[in-house]
Design a protein around this motif. Sequence first.
Motif, PDB file in Angstrom:
ATOM      1  N   UNK A  14      33.286  15.223  46.637  1.00 40.24           N
ATOM      2  CA  UNK A  14      33.679  15.459  45.243  1.00 40.24           C
ATOM      3  C   UNK A  14      33.358  16.881  44.789  1.00 40.24           C
ATOM      4  N   UNK A  15      32.506  17.587  45.541  1.00 41.60           N
ATOM      5  CA  UNK A  15      32.148  18.966  45.202  1.00 41.60           C
ATOM      6  C   UNK A  15      33.210  19.978  45.630  1.00 41.60           C
ATOM      7  N   UNK A  16      34.182  19.540  46.432  1.00 38.95           N
ATOM      8  CA  UNK A  16      35.197  20.464  46.933  1.00 38.95           C
ATOM      9  C   UNK A  16      36.101  20.912  45.783  1.00 38.95           C
ATOM     10  N   UNK A  17      36.286  22.210  45.592  1.00 36.65           N
ATOM     11  CA  UNK A  17      37.218  22.673  44.557  1.00 36.65           C
ATOM     12  C   UNK A  17      38.657  22.445  44.989  1.00 36.65           C
ATOM     13  N   UNK A  18      39.573  22.586  44.074  1.00 34.68           N
ATOM     14  CA  UNK A  18      40.985  22.415  44.400  1.00 34.68           C
ATOM     15  C   UNK A  18      41.506  23.648  45.137  1.00 34.68           C
ATOM     16  N   UNK A  19      42.617  23.466  45.818  1.00 32.50           N
ATOM     17  CA  UNK A  19      43.259  24.533  46.577  1.00 32.50           C
ATOM     18  C   UNK A  19      44.067  25.411  45.636  1.00 32.50           C
ATOM     19  N   UNK A  20      43.904  26.712  45.710  1.00 33.61           N
ATOM     20  CA  UNK A  20      44.649  27.613  44.842  1.00 33.61           C
ATOM     21  C   UNK A  20      44.148  29.036  44.998  1.00 33.61           C
ATOM     22  N   UNK A  21      44.873  29.974  44.401  1.00 34.28           N
ATOM     23  CA  UNK A  21      44.542  31.397  44.545  1.00 34.28           C
ATOM     24  C   UNK A  21      43.202  31.748  43.885  1.00 34.28           C
ATOM     25  N   UNK A  22      42.770  30.945  42.893  1.00 33.68           N
ATOM     26  CA  UNK A  22      41.512  31.193  42.195  1.00 33.68           C
ATOM     27  C   UNK A  22      40.361  31.366  43.192  1.00 33.68           C
ATOM     28  N   UNK A  23      40.340  30.536  44.259  1.00 31.37           N
ATOM     29  CA  UNK A  23      39.229  30.580  45.229  1.00 31.37           C
ATOM     30  C   UNK A  23      39.070  31.972  45.838  1.00 31.37           C
ATOM     31  N   UNK A  24      40.191  32.634  46.134  1.00 33.27           N
ATOM     32  CA  UNK A  24      40.132  33.938  46.801  1.00 33.27           C
ATOM     33  C   UNK A  24      39.523  35.012  45.902  1.00 33.27           C
ATOM     34  N   UNK A  25      39.708  34.867  44.592  1.00 27.91           N
ATOM     35  CA  UNK A  25      39.167  35.862  43.662  1.00 27.91           C
ATOM     36  C   UNK A  25      37.639  35.804  43.593  1.00 27.91           C
ATOM     37  N   UNK A  26      37.075  34.655  43.937  1.00 25.55           N
ATOM     38  CA  UNK A  26      35.626  34.478  43.803  1.00 25.55           C
ATOM     39  C   UNK A  26      34.873  34.726  45.095  1.00 25.55           C
ATOM     40  N   UNK A  67      31.047  35.796  43.690  1.00 28.05           N
ATOM     41  CA  UNK A  67      31.139  36.536  42.434  1.00 28.05           C
ATOM     42  C   UNK A  67      32.223  35.877  41.567  1.00 28.05           C
ATOM     43  N   UNK A  68      31.846  35.333  40.399  1.00 30.64           N
ATOM     44  CA  UNK A  68      32.816  34.622  39.537  1.00 30.64           C
ATOM     45  C   UNK A  68      33.696  35.594  38.754  1.00 30.64           C
ATOM     46  N   UNK A  69      34.564  36.290  39.464  1.00 24.49           N
ATOM     47  CA  UNK A  69      35.354  37.360  38.834  1.00 24.49           C
ATOM     48  C   UNK A  69      36.282  36.828  37.741  1.00 24.49           C
ATOM     49  N   UNK A  70      36.908  35.682  38.000  1.00 22.03           N
ATOM     50  CA  UNK A  70      37.826  35.130  37.002  1.00 22.03           C
ATOM     51  C   UNK A  70      37.049  34.663  35.775  1.00 22.03           C
ATOM     52  N   UNK A  71      35.937  34.004  35.971  1.00 22.25           N
ATOM     53  CA  UNK A  71      35.135  33.548  34.847  1.00 22.25           C
ATOM     54  C   UNK A  71      34.639  34.731  34.016  1.00 22.25           C
ATOM     55  N   UNK A  72      34.296  35.814  34.685  1.00 20.08           N
ATOM     56  CA  UNK A  72      33.868  37.017  33.963  1.00 20.08           C
ATOM     57  C   UNK A  72      34.999  37.578  33.106  1.00 20.08           C
ATOM     58  N   UNK A  73      36.225  37.538  33.647  1.00 20.01           N
ATOM     59  CA  UNK A  73      37.382  37.978  32.867  1.00 20.01           C
ATOM     60  C   UNK A  73      37.565  37.106  31.621  1.00 20.01           C
ATOM     61  N   UNK A  74      37.428  35.802  31.816  1.00 24.45           N
ATOM     62  CA  UNK A  74      37.591  34.880  30.692  1.00 24.45           C
ATOM     63  C   UNK A  74      36.545  35.154  29.603  1.00 24.45           C
ATOM     64  N   UNK A  75      35.322  35.440  30.013  1.00 26.13           N
ATOM     65  CA  UNK A  75      34.275  35.777  29.033  1.00 26.13           C
ATOM     66  C   UNK A  75      34.658  37.044  28.263  1.00 26.13           C
ATOM     67  N   UNK A  76      35.202  38.027  28.984  1.00 27.76           N
ATOM     68  CA  UNK A  76      35.622  39.272  28.336  1.00 27.76           C
ATOM     69  C   UNK A  76      36.708  39.011  27.314  1.00 27.76           C
ATOM     70  N   UNK A  77      37.708  38.220  27.693  1.00 25.50           N
ATOM     71  CA  UNK A  77      38.817  37.940  26.777  1.00 25.50           C
ATOM     72  C   UNK A  77      38.341  37.136  25.571  1.00 25.50           C
ATOM     73  N   UNK A  78      37.425  36.204  25.803  1.00 22.91           N
ATOM     74  CA  UNK A  78      36.887  35.416  24.685  1.00 22.91           C
ATOM     75  C   UNK A  78      36.143  36.307  23.699  1.00 22.91           C
ATOM     76  N   UNK A  79      35.384  37.270  24.225  1.00 23.66           N
ATOM     77  CA  UNK A  79      34.621  38.167  23.357  1.00 23.66           C
ATOM     78  C   UNK A  79      35.531  39.056  22.513  1.00 23.66           C
ATOM     79  N   UNK A  80      36.783  39.238  22.979  1.00 23.14           N
ATOM     80  CA  UNK A  80      37.762  40.033  22.227  1.00 23.14           C
ATOM     81  C   UNK A  80      38.553  39.174  21.236  1.00 23.14           C
TER      82      UNK A  80
END
Length: 449
Positions: A62-74, A78-91
């Motif tokens: 159940x810990x396995x993430x789903x298959x998708x391009x998101x995995x390659x960014x991390x 390094x949670x690069x996508x999550x960091x982007x989301x935090x940046x956009x939220x702060x704006x």
Amino acid sequence: MVSAYSDQDYLLGLGSVRDRCFKVQEAAVRNRLQHFDLDQSKLEDVVQFVVSIIKRDYDSPSDIPVHGRWRHFDVGNRPRIQNLLHTWSSLGQDTLEQTRKLIDLFVVACLLDIEPYQSWSYTEAMTGRNYKWKDGVAVAVLDMFVNGLFSSDPAQPHRVDSETLMNLDKDTIFEGLQVGPNNQLAGLEERVDALINLGTVLQNRTNYFGTGVQRPGNLIDYLLEHPTTIKTKKGPLISIETLWPVVQEMGEIWAAELGKGGTLGLGDVWPCATLLSSSQGQASPQSTEHMVSFHRLSQWLVYSLIEPMEKLLGATIEGTDQLTPLPDYSNGGLLIDTGFLTLKPKDYERGIKNYHENALLPNQSKIEVAPMFELSDPVITEWRALTVAYLDLVAEKVRQTFRLSKKALSLSQLIQGGTSSAGRELAEISRPNTHEPPIVIKVDRRVIY
């Protein structure tokens, strides 16, 4: 583009993939394959190897993430996508705009999703770390996206729009991916052409992408406003049938126009000699009974775009059970490197001859020889069909081993944490210098594999 085939809608549809691939599997059971020998006794070896990979890498399936391009960014934890989301939220950007931005990014990343040579790498400016393979390409695309390379508005750098894509300079992409004489990335020109074509699609398909600033991310507005979409307290309920024709327009149909990347008007659909020889009687000229659908690029887009819709908007995508294992290098290589599939001797010899001829061309790999074929070769069609069908069967056997349902262990999770990981590891072990698959598909015009 109008197809000459009688059941175009069926073959264009997602539902035809599993249906037609299992017809090839049925031929395999009857020992009627044209290009591969199959050792049924090795199927359990494939299952147990996948199970061992999952047990080693995850405390629970159940810990396995789903298959998708998101995995390659991390990559590199390094949670690069999550960091982007935090940046956009702060704006002050809302979740709908954040979803648009992630779709913008993920679509470009999927179209630039190349299988690089082992020798290629990308150095991330922020960390100074080197990344290879699909992970390296993803990090490079993210850096270009963040730097505004795909946006025509300097005040809105984090987006992708039609104007920029249509006027994309290939040298800029080559530079962004740090390509040079000693850092080659085969097939990149075709991928850049796919991005330029996407710009045209964004402008022409106003029903999908709007009439203002036309972006891939605008497809979420189309989906939310579609009459089949149901609004619930949790979030929108979106049919995969609504999303499907949109993603097909993004690259697959274009790739098939010259006949190199698919069948004109049908996309990633190919004639299969195995089905032709297995059919009873004489097929009519308009018959499509011997055609096999894969829609690999479109499925990869769907796998990748579902995740931001679900995480940011609470969306539920209805009909994902129609998605299949992807007939890519890691999944297809798993069946060969475990000995379950073996090329027939005549085809193996032909493939080796193709490899040696290709090695004479500039910037081509010349080590760890492997059979090579064009994407349109009947060998590749049979291999891809067997990959889709038998990994479906492997997935079910893996679930049985863990005593889990499809809901508890989805196909997307099984690909991500099981078959894809297992295929990559066997490639590294079997061909340590290149990590290439056991069969190589030749790079050619509009071949987006």
